[in-house]
Enzyme design. Structure first.
Site, PDB file in Angstrom:
ATOM      1  N   GLU A  32       1.007  -1.173   2.810  1.00 49.05           N
ATOM      2  CA  GLU A  32       0.559   0.154   2.394  1.00 49.05           C
ATOM      3  C   GLU A  32      -0.807   0.088   1.726  1.00 49.05           C
ATOM      4  O   GLU A  32      -1.022  -0.717   0.808  1.00 49.05           O
ATOM      5  CB  GLU A  32       1.575   0.783   1.436  1.00 49.05           C
ATOM      6  N   ASP A  85      15.610   2.061   1.281  1.00 54.09           N
ATOM      7  CA  ASP A  85      14.908   1.431   0.168  1.00 54.09           C
ATOM      8  C   ASP A  85      15.861   0.947  -0.918  1.00 54.09           C
ATOM      9  O   ASP A  85      16.828   1.648  -1.266  1.00 54.09           O
ATOM     10  CB  ASP A  85      13.948   2.436  -0.479  1.00 54.09           C
ATOM     11  N   GLU A  92      10.337  -4.081  -2.283  1.00 54.32           N
ATOM     12  CA  GLU A  92       8.920  -4.190  -2.618  1.00 54.32           C
ATOM     13  C   GLU A  92       8.608  -5.496  -3.339  1.00 54.32           C
ATOM     14  O   GLU A  92       9.386  -5.952  -4.181  1.00 54.32           O
ATOM     15  CB  GLU A  92       8.492  -3.018  -3.513  1.00 54.32           C
ATOM     16  N   LYS A 138      14.884  -2.247   2.589  1.00 49.91           N
ATOM     17  CA  LYS A 138      13.469  -2.462   2.269  1.00 49.91           C
ATOM     18  C   LYS A 138      13.321  -2.789   0.795  1.00 49.91           C
ATOM     19  O   LYS A 138      13.939  -2.144  -0.052  1.00 49.91           O
ATOM     20  CB  LYS A 138      12.606  -1.255   2.633  1.00 49.91           C
ATOM     21  N   ASP A 183      12.317   5.672  -1.129  1.00 48.94           N
ATOM     22  CA  ASP A 183      12.410   6.209  -2.482  1.00 48.94           C
ATOM     23  C   ASP A 183      11.299   7.226  -2.742  1.00 48.94           C
ATOM     24  O   ASP A 183      11.250   7.845  -3.806  1.00 48.94           O
ATOM     25  CB  ASP A 183      12.428   5.107  -3.534  1.00 48.94           C
ATOM     26  N   SER A 184      10.455   7.445  -1.736  1.00 50.64           N
ATOM     27  CA  SER A 184       9.512   8.563  -1.771  1.00 50.64           C
ATOM     28  C   SER A 184      10.239   9.891  -1.935  1.00 50.64           C
ATOM     29  O   SER A 184       9.631  10.905  -2.319  1.00 50.64           O
ATOM     30  CB  SER A 184       8.675   8.603  -0.485  1.00 50.64           C
TER      31      SER A 184
END
Length: 273
Positions: free
Chosen positions: A190, A93, A123, A121, A54-55
């Site tokens: 991260e 993501d 978070e 992925k 999602d970057s």
């Protein structure tokens, strides 16, 4: 443009293969990709894992954070990246709030897997562990993401190194164990102090991939735009311009792959204490 079929044939990367690499002490390489052209460069350079992160909200769409990225955005980019890959494992993501409960996460994961992702992925820990357990119970492979979690940027107070204080380090270790117990088969750490990332990597049976987490993890991931020096503004401390002094994108990515596998990257200047 060349496509995946033009790249030298290599064996498909699988989750068991990644775990075997950890057990053998072979470093894993991961990079973001957002379209078929960059995906083909990753494939040709021998990258193990491609991440549709999602970057993309920041480096492609121009937002100030990852929060505006929608599920439809990630599905679109996952389809595009999948067309440029053959052997490289594709991870996608779950964007902000698509994991707010099990039903929404299941639907989002179904769309991303149908678009070509082999792994999702997600978070965080805590209540997210219920989502991880539900996904893995239905054979959706999950990569967890801890430390600096960009979707929590407002709660964290900015993009800051996580786990420096003892209590925070203890919680990060506990969260890492919890997401693996829930079923995560890969973990991204991260912006975590190198020593802590090393301890977490040693404590877990699953591969741990670092970004700004030092050289002691089982592998590394970078945003491909950072690696190529394309991101506007100041480059992150944990990144390096691999394109400088090289002829093209594939050469730059191949240099990254070689430096990670040979232990030359990340160096002390790319790490946090």
């Amino acid at each position: 443009m060349y496509v995946a079929s033009d790249a030298p044939a290599r064996k498909a990367v699988t989750l068991p293969a990644l775990k075997s690499m950890k057990e053998q002490g072979r470093k894993i390489t991961m990079l973001t990709a957002y379209d078929a052209s960059f995906a083909a460069h990753l494939e040709r350079a021998g990258v193990d894992v491609a991440l549709v992160g999602d970057s993309l909200g920041m480096v492609v769409q121009g937002h100030g954070s990852t929060l505006p990225v929608t599920l439809a955005d990630v599905v679109y980019h996952t389809r595009a990246v999948a067309r440029g890959l053959s052997a490289t494992l594709l991870v996608a993501d779950l964007p902000f709030m698509s994991d707010r409960d099990v039903p929404h996460a299941m639907e989002a994961a179904a769309q991303l897997m149908a678009a070509g992702a082999a792994m999702i992925k997600i978070e965080g820990a805590g209540p997210i562990c219920e989502v991880i357990a539900a996904l893995t119970a239905r054979d959706v492979p999950v990569c967890a993401h801890l430390g600096l979690t960009p979707q929590s940027v407002h709660k964290l107070g900015g993009y800051r190194v996580q786990g420096r204080e003892q209590a925070a380090a203890d919680k990060l270790m506990a969260d890492a164990r919890a997401v693996v117990e829930a079923g995560a088969e890969l973990l991204v750490l991260e912006c975590v102090p190198s020593d802590l990332a090393g301890r977490i990597s040693q404590a877990l049976a699953v591969p741990v991939i670092g970004i700004g987490a030092g050289p002691q993890t089982d592998g590394q991931v970078l945003v491909v735009y950072d690696l190529l020096g394309l991101t506007p503004g100041k480059s992150p401390k944990f990144s390096k311009n691999f394109l400088s002094g090289r002829e093209g994108v594939t050469d730059a990515i191949a240099a990254y792959v070689s430096d990670v596998r040979e232990g030359r990257f990340p160096a002390a200047e790319h790490s946090f204490s």
